[in-house]
Design a protein around this motif. Sequence first.
Motif, PDB file in Angstrom:
ATOM      1  N   GLU A  77      -2.514   4.621  -9.620  1.00  0.00           N
ATOM      2  CA  GLU A  77      -1.845   3.486  -8.939  1.00  0.00           C
ATOM      3  C   GLU A  77      -1.282   4.046  -7.687  1.00  0.00           C
ATOM      4  O   GLU A  77      -1.148   3.589  -6.605  1.00  0.00           O
ATOM      5  N   PHE A  81      -1.595   2.833  -3.889  1.00  0.00           N
ATOM      6  CA  PHE A  81      -0.359   2.631  -3.135  1.00  0.00           C
ATOM      7  C   PHE A  81      -0.231   3.327  -1.848  1.00  0.00           C
ATOM      8  O   PHE A  81       0.062   2.624  -0.804  1.00  0.00           O
ATOM      9  N   LEU A 138       6.791   2.380  -6.550  1.00  0.00           N
ATOM     10  CA  LEU A 138       5.583   2.681  -7.490  1.00  0.00           C
ATOM     11  C   LEU A 138       5.978   2.365  -8.745  1.00  0.00           C
ATOM     12  O   LEU A 138       5.286   1.628  -9.535  1.00  0.00           O
ATOM     13  N   VAL A 142       4.947  -1.513  -9.125  1.00  0.00           N
ATOM     14  CA  VAL A 142       3.575  -1.222  -9.074  1.00  0.00           C
ATOM     15  C   VAL A 142       3.015  -0.972 -10.813  1.00  0.00           C
ATOM     16  O   VAL A 142       2.199  -1.920 -11.160  1.00  0.00           O
TER      17      VAL A 142
END
Length: 327
Positions: A77, A81, A138, A142
């Motif tokens: 991710e 990102f 993050l 996320v």
Amino acid sequence: MIISRTPYRISFFGGGTDYPAWYLKEGGAVLSTTIDKYCYISARALPPFFSERHRIVWSHIETVNSLSEILHPAVREGLKFLGFTNATGVEIHHQGDLPARSGIGSSSTFAVGLIRALSSLRGDTINKYELARKALELEQNVLKESVGSQDQVAAAYGGLNIIHFLQDGSFRVDPLKIPAARAEEFEKHLLLLYTGTSRLGGEIAASVIAGLRDKASELRRMRQLVDEAAGILSGGGSLDKIGELLHETWRLKRGLAEGVSSSEVDEIYRIARKQGALGGKLLGAGAKGFMLFFVPPDRQAAVQHALDRFVWGPFRFETEGSGSAAN
């Protein structure tokens, strides 16, 4: 090749008030330091001559052809990102001085180091505030991890700081300005013990977060301890009061949620106190991993001998925060 070096942290006071569910309503603060134990992440563009597109080396070795195939969630991710695609292959290696999932802020240190390395790989400059904010986004937005906000900020900035978490969602870092001799004296009173186990802190943190409103008085007291400890460190008197405040924090934190401690950890703490430790705490969400003790230097040998079946880790404070180890 880019290599980032990001320090792990030790949190002394205020833990729990750094969860957004708390500080967005009441504000929060922690007193913490980074130490001379590091997470290293190397990143480079993988040449197109290999059969795989991406190579990720951590406790596993991953060779994949698509970002979506990467097993490591923060890497997978994090690449997306920051705008990476399959158009360019990447190779990422992780190494750490301390074990993962041990209460020393390893997951957030990893996130900060990853963003530092990947940003540099793209040729982007990033300051400490932006680095911490991106790591927070993050992990919390996320990845949807049940984590607080102190570890990312501490790892990005480095040093002995009071980190304030404001109700508008921002943070402010105030370095604790004390003479070098005072900081060294404080450092010499601290011992770090590793219980030899690890845990998923997110599970415990989720339990703590669920009960925050029911523990409001405890959390407000934990926030007050930040200012009291800062006053002691900034003064010229005995540091023993810090140990007593850590003992109070120990009792408060154990009451935040079931699972914060364990019978083994309670026994370790009891033995350390019997042999001369004035206070201590579990680092991180709790249950297992590293424990910190405040022990006058003349009693440290007795404490370490009584608990010699465990690993004691020497450390020093560090002040640089996340940066490049080499280019």
